[in-house]
Design a protein around this motif. Sequence first.
Motif, PDB file in Angstrom:
ATOM      1  N   PRO A  45       0.797  -1.235   0.000  1.00 42.90           N
ATOM      2  CA  PRO A  45       0.000   0.000   0.000  1.00 42.90           C
ATOM      3  C   PRO A  45       0.829   1.286   0.000  1.00 42.90           C
ATOM      4  N   ALA A  46       1.892   1.333   0.772  1.00 47.19           N
ATOM      5  CA  ALA A  46       2.699   2.555   0.825  1.00 47.19           C
ATOM      6  C   ALA A  46       3.329   2.855  -0.535  1.00 47.19           C
ATOM      7  N   LEU A  47       3.849   1.833  -1.203  1.00 48.34           N
ATOM      8  CA  LEU A  47       4.445   2.058  -2.528  1.00 48.34           C
ATOM      9  C   LEU A  47       3.390   2.481  -3.539  1.00 48.34           C
ATOM     10  N   ARG A  48       2.232   1.874  -3.472  1.00 47.92           N
ATOM     11  CA  ARG A  48       1.160   2.234  -4.396  1.00 47.92           C
ATOM     12  C   ARG A  48       0.772   3.710  -4.233  1.00 47.92           C
ATOM     13  N   GLU A  49       0.718   4.166  -2.988  1.00 49.33           N
ATOM     14  CA  GLU A  49       0.338   5.558  -2.752  1.00 49.33           C
ATOM     15  C   GLU A  49       1.444   6.532  -3.171  1.00 49.33           C
ATOM     16  N   ILE A  50       2.687   6.188  -2.882  1.00 50.81           N
ATOM     17  CA  ILE A  50       3.805   7.036  -3.303  1.00 50.81           C
ATOM     18  C   ILE A  50       3.810   7.165  -4.826  1.00 50.81           C
ATOM     19  N   ARG A  51       3.652   6.045  -5.507  1.00 53.04           N
ATOM     20  CA  ARG A  51       3.609   6.048  -6.967  1.00 53.04           C
ATOM     21  C   ARG A  51       2.445   6.890  -7.473  1.00 53.04           C
ATOM     22  N   ALA A  52       1.263   6.703  -6.900  1.00 52.19           N
ATOM     23  CA  ALA A  52       0.080   7.446  -7.340  1.00 52.19           C
ATOM     24  C   ALA A  52       0.287   8.951  -7.195  1.00 52.19           C
ATOM     25  N   ILE A  53       0.852   9.357  -6.090  1.00 49.64           N
ATOM     26  CA  ILE A  53       1.102  10.786  -5.866  1.00 49.64           C
ATOM     27  C   ILE A  53       2.144  11.302  -6.854  1.00 49.64           C
ATOM     28  N   ALA A  54       3.196  10.533  -7.065  1.00 48.54           N
ATOM     29  CA  ALA A  54       4.248  10.952  -7.999  1.00 48.54           C
ATOM     30  C   ALA A  54       3.699  11.093  -9.414  1.00 48.54           C
ATOM     31  N   VAL A  55       2.864  10.149  -9.825  1.00 48.64           N
ATOM     32  CA  VAL A  55       2.271  10.221 -11.164  1.00 48.64           C
ATOM     33  C   VAL A  55       1.312  11.405 -11.250  1.00 48.64           C
ATOM     34  N   ARG A  56       0.456  11.548 -10.250  1.00 48.39           N
ATOM     35  CA  ARG A  56      -0.564  12.616 -10.238  1.00 48.39           C
ATOM     36  C   ARG A  56       0.059  14.007 -10.283  1.00 48.39           C
ATOM     37  N   THR A  57       1.168  14.177  -9.596  1.00 53.54           N
ATOM     38  CA  THR A  57       1.798  15.495  -9.503  1.00 53.54           C
ATOM     39  C   THR A  57       2.817  15.769 -10.604  1.00 53.54           C
ATOM     40  N   GLY A  58       3.101  14.760 -11.414  1.00 60.30           N
ATOM     41  CA  GLY A  58       4.113  14.920 -12.463  1.00 60.30           C
ATOM     42  C   GLY A  58       5.535  14.751 -11.956  1.00 60.30           C
ATOM     43  N   ALA A  59       5.686  14.277 -10.740  1.00 61.13           N
ATOM     44  CA  ALA A  59       7.019  14.124 -10.152  1.00 61.13           C
ATOM     45  C   ALA A  59       7.851  13.051 -10.844  1.00 61.13           C
ATOM     46  N   THR A  60       7.196  12.130 -11.565  1.00 65.86           N
ATOM     47  CA  THR A  60       7.943  11.084 -12.260  1.00 65.86           C
ATOM     48  C   THR A  60       8.744  11.630 -13.431  1.00 65.86           C
ATOM     49  N   THR A  61       8.357  12.779 -13.932  1.00 62.26           N
ATOM     50  CA  THR A  61       9.063  13.375 -15.070  1.00 62.26           C
ATOM     51  C   THR A  61       9.752  14.689 -14.707  1.00 62.26           C
ATOM     52  N   LEU A  62       9.701  15.049 -13.459  1.00 62.61           N
ATOM     53  CA  LEU A  62      10.348  16.272 -12.993  1.00 62.61           C
ATOM     54  C   LEU A  62      11.847  16.186 -13.224  1.00 62.61           C
ATOM     55  N   GLU A  63      12.404  17.234 -13.771  1.00 67.69           N
ATOM     56  CA  GLU A  63      13.847  17.252 -13.982  1.00 67.69           C
ATOM     57  C   GLU A  63      14.544  17.398 -12.640  1.00 67.69           C
ATOM     58  N   LEU A  64      15.429  16.456 -12.367  1.00 64.52           N
ATOM     59  CA  LEU A  64      16.175  16.442 -11.111  1.00 64.52           C
ATOM     60  C   LEU A  64      17.661  16.613 -11.420  1.00 64.52           C
ATOM     61  N   PRO A  65      18.454  16.985 -10.422  1.00 64.44           N
ATOM     62  CA  PRO A  65      19.900  17.086 -10.644  1.00 64.44           C
ATOM     63  C   PRO A  65      20.461  15.764 -11.169  1.00 64.44           C
ATOM     64  N   SER A  66      21.474  15.848 -11.972  1.00 58.95           N
ATOM     65  CA  SER A  66      22.113  14.672 -12.566  1.00 58.95           C
ATOM     66  C   SER A  66      22.478  13.639 -11.505  1.00 58.95           C
ATOM     67  N   GLY A  67      22.158  12.396 -11.798  1.00 60.50           N
ATOM     68  CA  GLY A  67      22.510  11.305 -10.895  1.00 60.50           C
ATOM     69  C   GLY A  67      21.436  10.918  -9.908  1.00 60.50           C
ATOM     70  N   LEU A  68      20.389  11.733  -9.745  1.00 60.60           N
ATOM     71  CA  LEU A  68      19.340  11.381  -8.790  1.00 60.60           C
ATOM     72  C   LEU A  68      18.345  10.367  -9.354  1.00 60.60           C
ATOM     73  N   ARG A  69      18.150  10.381 -10.650  1.00 60.45           N
ATOM     74  CA  ARG A  69      17.214   9.438 -11.275  1.00 60.45           C
ATOM     75  C   ARG A  69      17.964   8.695 -12.376  1.00 60.45           C
ATOM     76  N   PRO A  70      17.797   7.369 -12.418  1.00 58.68           N
ATOM     77  CA  PRO A  70      18.453   6.612 -13.492  1.00 58.68           C
ATOM     78  C   PRO A  70      17.954   7.064 -14.866  1.00 58.68           C
ATOM     79  N   PRO A  71      18.720   6.758 -15.912  1.00 57.95           N
ATOM     80  CA  PRO A  71      18.302   7.143 -17.272  1.00 57.95           C
ATOM     81  C   PRO A  71      17.044   6.383 -17.696  1.00 57.95           C
TER      82      PRO A  71
END
Length: 91
Positions: A45-71
């Motif tokens: 449940p916790a992962l499902r909610e974190i994912r849902a919030i990240a998708v809903r807010t656009g955080a999955t595609t947010l540009e982050l500093p180099s090295g924080l998100r894999p390619p």
Amino acid sequence: MADVVREVVVAAEAEGEVGVIGTWHALGPTALLPDFYTEEPWEMPALREIRAIAVRTGATTLELPSGLRPPPEYYEEDELQAWWMGEDVAR
């Protein structure tokens, strides 16, 4: 860890802090799982909610500093990682 991160992400969404959500989401699902977790990660449940919030807010595609998100190709090679990024996989 996932339960704590879920609380942080819920609070960050309420405050409009997409950068905080994106940073925590970038850790990936396996970093948030306890060592003893034996179920499928997408059933937690916790992962499902974190994912849902990240998708809903656009955080999955947010540009982050180099090295924080894999390619992007990292997510294409693994069903769990693709799900984590918001893709509809057979779950």
